[in-house]
Design an enzyme around this catalytic site. Structure first.
Site, PDB file in Angstrom:
ATOM      1  N   ASN A 105     -89.152 -39.790 -84.399  1.00  0.00           N
ATOM      2  CA  ASN A 105     -89.999 -39.941 -85.579  1.00  0.00           C
ATOM      3  C   ASN A 105     -91.329 -40.505 -85.131  1.00  0.00           C
ATOM      4  OD1 ASN A 105     -90.719 -40.112 -88.385  1.00  0.00           O
ATOM      5  ND2 ASN A 105     -90.371 -42.328 -88.260  1.00  0.00           N
ATOM      6  N   HIS A 107     -94.379 -42.874 -86.539  1.00  0.00           N
ATOM      7  CA  HIS A 107     -94.637 -43.838 -87.603  1.00  0.00           C
ATOM      8  C   HIS A 107     -96.057 -44.366 -87.416  1.00  0.00           C
ATOM      9  CE1 HIS A 107     -93.762 -46.909 -90.599  1.00  0.00           C
ATOM     10  NE2 HIS A 107     -94.279 -47.804 -89.789  1.00  0.00           N
ATOM     11  N   SER A 134     -96.661 -45.016 -83.476  1.00  0.00           N
ATOM     12  CA  SER A 134     -95.525 -45.145 -82.555  1.00  0.00           C
ATOM     13  C   SER A 134     -94.602 -43.940 -82.703  1.00  0.00           C
ATOM     14  CB  SER A 134     -94.705 -46.405 -82.884  1.00  0.00           C
ATOM     15  OG  SER A 134     -95.535 -47.552 -82.956  1.00  0.00           O
ATOM     16  N   ASP A 143     -87.262 -47.202 -89.077  1.00  0.00           N
ATOM     17  CA  ASP A 143     -88.407 -47.442 -88.176  1.00  0.00           C
ATOM     18  C   ASP A 143     -88.090 -48.484 -87.110  1.00  0.00           C
ATOM     19  OD1 ASP A 143     -90.531 -47.228 -91.091  1.00  0.00           O
ATOM     20  OD2 ASP A 143     -89.856 -45.645 -89.727  1.00  0.00           O
TER      21      ASP A 143
END
Ligand code: GRF
Length: 200
Positions: A105, A107, A134, A143
């Site tokens: 992912n 973020h 990130s 996260d």
């Protein structure tokens, strides 16, 4: 390696990832999947010749039913990696466990700072001198997974959340392809991009 990219919106991160997966890159995009049938990224993916699917989370009675539909559609392509790119639904531990170690992912903050939403406003309100993005492995906690790379930008005195978001997004488009290329090649060492000089 096959990569499924999950989106919810415009898909600018999806597009840079897809455009990078050519030539000697160890991966190729196999599917772009959105939880919103109106996501602009679906048309961008189709224009790139990538198969698309939309599974509208609002048509399911609960999160588990929605995720079951996601898993079923993903199983049709059997991707090796899932890249969340502007995907705005929280995934249950059941889903993240099934894909642990194979799902990334991006973020828009310098994790572990500012998990969750409104990251740019929070950085500005905190008076931070720097912000950024990130790429991390997705785990059950939001996260929170191992960080695979970061890119930094200055926070400028007259920044608004929108001006900072635009500056960070440029770095997202540098960072995510570089990290995915490494990750798809089996390299999980962290990649922190050097700051770009005379950034505005
Ligand atoms: C952007 O705000 C980005 O920071 C985050 O998701 C949002 C949309 O990105 N990753 P995209 O243009 O849909 O990739």
């Amino acid at each position: 390696k096959k990569v499924a990219i999950l989106i919810s919106g415009g898909g600018s991160n999806m597009e840079v990832l897809a455009r990078d997966m050519t030539g000697d890159h160890p991966a190729r995009p196999c599917l772009v999947l959105s939880n919103d049938p109106d996501a602009g990224g679906l048309a961008r993916a189709a224009a790139l010749g990538i198969p698309t699917a939309a599974i509208d989370h609002r048509t399911f009675p609960d999160r588990a039913a929605f995720e079951s539909a996601l898993l079923t559609r993903l199983a049709e392509d059997a991707p090796d990696i899932i890249a969340l790119a502007g995907f705005m639904r929280i995934l249950t531990p059941g889903f993240t466990r099934a894909w642990q170690g194979r799902m990334l992912n991006i973020h828009p903050s310098l994790l572990p700072l500012y998990k969750g939403l409104h990251t740019h406003a929070r950085a500005i309100d905190a008076g931070d001198a720097q912000a950024g993005c990130s790429v991390h492995e997705v785990t059950a906690e939001l996260d929170d997974g191992p960080i695979l790379g970061q890119a930094r930008v200055p926070v400028l005195p007259d920044d608004t959340p929108d001006t900072l978001a635009a500056r960070v997004l440029i770095q997202e488009h540098r960072l995510y392809p570089a990290v995915l290329r490494r990750f798809a090649g089996g390299d999980r060492t962290r990649l922190d991009l050097p700051p770009v000089v005379n950034i505005n």
